[in-house]
Design an enzyme around this catalytic site. Structure first.
Site, PDB file in Angstrom:
ATOM      1  N   GLY A 155     155.473  -0.349  92.425  1.00 39.26           N
ATOM      2  CA  GLY A 155     154.671   0.857  92.272  1.00 39.26           C
ATOM      3  C   GLY A 155     155.473   2.141  92.363  1.00 39.26           C
ATOM      4  O   GLY A 155     156.533   2.292  91.738  1.00 39.26           O
ATOM      5  N   ASP A 175     161.763  -2.650 102.160  1.00 41.63           N
ATOM      6  CA  ASP A 175     160.390  -3.150 102.042  1.00 41.63           C
ATOM      7  C   ASP A 175     160.248  -4.375 102.940  1.00 41.63           C
ATOM      8  O   ASP A 175     161.228  -4.850 103.522  1.00 41.63           O
ATOM      9  CB  ASP A 175     160.031  -3.482 100.591  1.00 41.63           C
ATOM     10  CG  ASP A 175     158.563  -3.192 100.284  1.00 41.63           C
ATOM     11  OD1 ASP A 175     157.704  -3.554 101.135  1.00 41.63           O
ATOM     12  OD2 ASP A 175     158.261  -2.625  99.225  1.00 41.63           O
ATOM     13  N   ALA A 225     156.376   3.851 102.192  1.00 45.14           N
ATOM     14  CA  ALA A 225     155.638   2.667 102.640  1.00 45.14           C
ATOM     15  C   ALA A 225     154.274   3.060 103.208  1.00 45.14           C
ATOM     16  O   ALA A 225     154.160   4.000 103.986  1.00 45.14           O
ATOM     17  CB  ALA A 225     156.447   1.909 103.694  1.00 45.14           C
ATOM     18  N   LEU A 233     133.540   3.523 108.670  1.00 48.68           N
ATOM     19  CA  LEU A 233     133.967   3.557 110.070  1.00 48.68           C
ATOM     20  C   LEU A 233     133.145   2.612 110.940  1.00 48.68           C
ATOM     21  O   LEU A 233     133.676   1.931 111.826  1.00 48.68           O
ATOM     22  CB  LEU A 233     133.882   4.995 110.606  1.00 48.68           C
ATOM     23  CG  LEU A 233     134.402   5.197 112.026  1.00 48.68           C
ATOM     24  CD1 LEU A 233     135.877   4.813 112.135  1.00 48.68           C
ATOM     25  CD2 LEU A 233     134.206   6.655 112.457  1.00 48.68           C
ATOM     26  N   ASN A 283     137.886  10.806 102.158  1.00 50.25           N
ATOM     27  CA  ASN A 283     137.308   9.866 101.208  1.00 50.25           C
ATOM     28  C   ASN A 283     136.478   8.851 101.980  1.00 50.25           C
ATOM     29  O   ASN A 283     136.946   8.276 102.961  1.00 50.25           O
ATOM     30  CB  ASN A 283     138.406   9.154 100.414  1.00 50.25           C
ATOM     31  CG  ASN A 283     137.883   8.529  99.137  1.00 50.25           C
ATOM     32  OD1 ASN A 283     136.795   8.859  98.667  1.00 50.25           O
ATOM     33  ND2 ASN A 283     138.656   7.633  98.559  1.00 50.25           N
ATOM     34  N   TYR A 289     142.891   5.759 106.713  1.00 54.46           N
ATOM     35  CA  TYR A 289     143.908   6.178 105.744  1.00 54.46           C
ATOM     36  C   TYR A 289     143.995   7.711 105.672  1.00 54.46           C
ATOM     37  O   TYR A 289     145.098   8.282 105.686  1.00 54.46           O
ATOM     38  CB  TYR A 289     143.561   5.591 104.382  1.00 54.46           C
ATOM     39  CG  TYR A 289     144.582   5.843 103.298  1.00 54.46           C
ATOM     40  CD1 TYR A 289     145.785   5.140 103.282  1.00 54.46           C
ATOM     41  CD2 TYR A 289     144.333   6.749 102.277  1.00 54.46           C
ATOM     42  CE1 TYR A 289     146.721   5.352 102.272  1.00 54.46           C
ATOM     43  CE2 TYR A 289     145.257   6.960 101.266  1.00 54.46           C
ATOM     44  CZ  TYR A 289     146.445   6.270 101.271  1.00 54.46           C
ATOM     45  OH  TYR A 289     147.363   6.484 100.269  1.00 54.46           O
ATOM     46  N   THR A 324     148.544   1.853  89.520  1.00 53.42           N
ATOM     47  CA  THR A 324     149.407   0.880  90.184  1.00 53.42           C
ATOM     48  C   THR A 324     148.657  -0.446  90.314  1.00 53.42           C
ATOM     49  O   THR A 324     147.468  -0.544  89.979  1.00 53.42           O
ATOM     50  CB  THR A 324     149.809   1.354  91.591  1.00 53.42           C
ATOM     51  OG1 THR A 324     148.631   1.436  92.406  1.00 53.42           O
ATOM     52  CG2 THR A 324     150.490   2.718  91.534  1.00 53.42           C
TER      53      THR A 324
END
Length: 383
Positions: A155, A175, A225, A233, A283, A289, A324
């Site tokens: 990606g 990675d 990363a 939630l 979001n 995130y 991606t």
């Protein structure tokens, strides 16, 4: 390219290979409004760009320069008016694949790097954005530049490795061990070095710092990363919360602390963190995130002040909808809507993000520090 501003601006454009013309079709338009200090002076926006936008070719670029250090409240009002104008114009131009961006320019700031980026295809998915560009001398490019990219196997990470390698960098590709085969193939392709490492494992920051020291220290550090564990939630488990915060934020802070302690970041280093528009606008279903990515925005603003003394910079790149493997796993209709929720009405490519990273990694990009550059096609989410 159509340029309206002082002679120094025209000279900077020529230095980048720009050909100054006053007829269409135009590839780019650059307008310097940094001297505007009254409402009447803002008329230059209409007088200059009303005819110019009709001469702008498909996929053209508009770059407006505003006062980075306004000398009066009136001048500050004008500078902010230019930003608002830019964002609106960008939404009009996006319909034909063209973009508009704004640069707050400090007196004496060099224009070579931003002109090369914002007036070219390298900024194809950067639209409606405003950056502050400080007066700072460029640093010399090392004879052998060492770059470190985490999350490198695929990606955006892989695209970044390839882009930096194209600049001549020796790239340390990092990675997880599960991606070892892809990681080693990429390192071999780009004449780099592979380092399989789980960045959340105990001792991982120290291991990475040691590897960087062996390579000769990092001139460019790209924190790419990251993971998602999307859920509302009320349904999110503590493990899903911890997994995202551990990799997306805690690991970055720990890695930087380890590199600083070891002196493994070279003088005049360029550090770039991958944030997200989710960290700017929020979001639904991504509280973990969004928190991690918003944390990075705050982090680069504060760390930028620390790094400035040694000629180093740290900035964040905030991608929007990028095509991606992760986004291809999204249901078709949701994916289609996601592509359309921006002024360009299309998704971006990993290469678009890599171009923004390469721009911020340039020695000439010392004028940008502690900021966020959105690569989102002017997403309708957030400011």
């Amino acid at each position: 390219m159509l340029v309206q501003g002082p002679g120094a601006l025209a000279e900077a454009v020529r230095a980048q290979g720009g050909l100054l013309v006053d007829r269409g079709p135009l590839d780019a338009v650059v307008l310097d409004t940094s001297g505007c200090d009254s409402v009447a002076a803002l008329r230059v926006l209409y007088d200059a760009l009303h005819p110019a936008v009709r001469l702008l070719g498909a996929g053209g670029r508009v770059l407006l320069l505003a006062a980075g250090v306004p000398p009066s409240p009136q001048a500050a009002a004008c500078a902010r008016a230019v930003e608002g104008f830019t964002r609106s114009l960008a939404k009009e131009l996006g319909r034909r694949g063209a973009t508009a961006n704004c640069l707050y320019l400090e007196p004496g700031a060099a224009l070579d790097a931003p002109l090369a980026f914002f007036c070219s295809e390298r900024s194809a998915y950067v639209c409606g954005q405003a950056l502050h560009w400080q007066a700072a001398s460029a640093t010399a490019r090392p004879a052998r530049r060492i770059s470190v990219v985490t999350g490198a196997a695929g990606g955006i990470g892989a695209a970044t490795v390839r882009r930096l390698a194209a600049e001549g960098d020796c790239v340390l590709c990092v990675d997880v061990p599960q991606a070892d085969a892809a990681l080693r193939a990429l390192a071999a392709e780009t004449s780099g070095e592979a380092l399989p490492l789980d960045l959340t494992a105990p001792g991982a920051p120290a291991q990475l710092a040691q590897a960087v020291q062996r390579a000769g220290g990092a001139d460019v550090l790209v924190h790419n990363a990251g993971i998602t564990r999307d859920r509302s939630l009320g349904r999110m488990s503590a493990q899903e919360w911890d997994q995202v915060l551990d990799l997306n934020l805690r690991a970055i802070l720990a890695i930087d602390a380890a590199l600083d302690a070891a002196g493994a970041l070279n003088a005049a280093a360029r550090e770039i963190c991958l944030a997200s528009i989710s960290g700017i606008a929020g979001n639904a279903g991504q509280a973990n995130y969004a928190a991690s990515k918003a944390g990075l925005v705050g982090y680069v603003a504060a760390r930028g002040q620390q790094l400035a003394a040694r000629g180093s910079t740290v900035n964040a790149v905030a991608p929007g909808f990028i095509e991606t493997a992760m986004t291809h796993a999204i249901p078709f209709m949701v994916r289609t809507v996601g592509r359309r929720l921006n002024s360009l009405r299309q998704g971006g490519r990993p290469a678009d993000v890599a171009e923004a990273i390469a721009f911020l990694a340039r020695p000439e990009a010392r004028g940008c520090n502690g900021q966020v550059l959105r690569v989102c096609g002017q997403s309708w989410l957030g400011a």
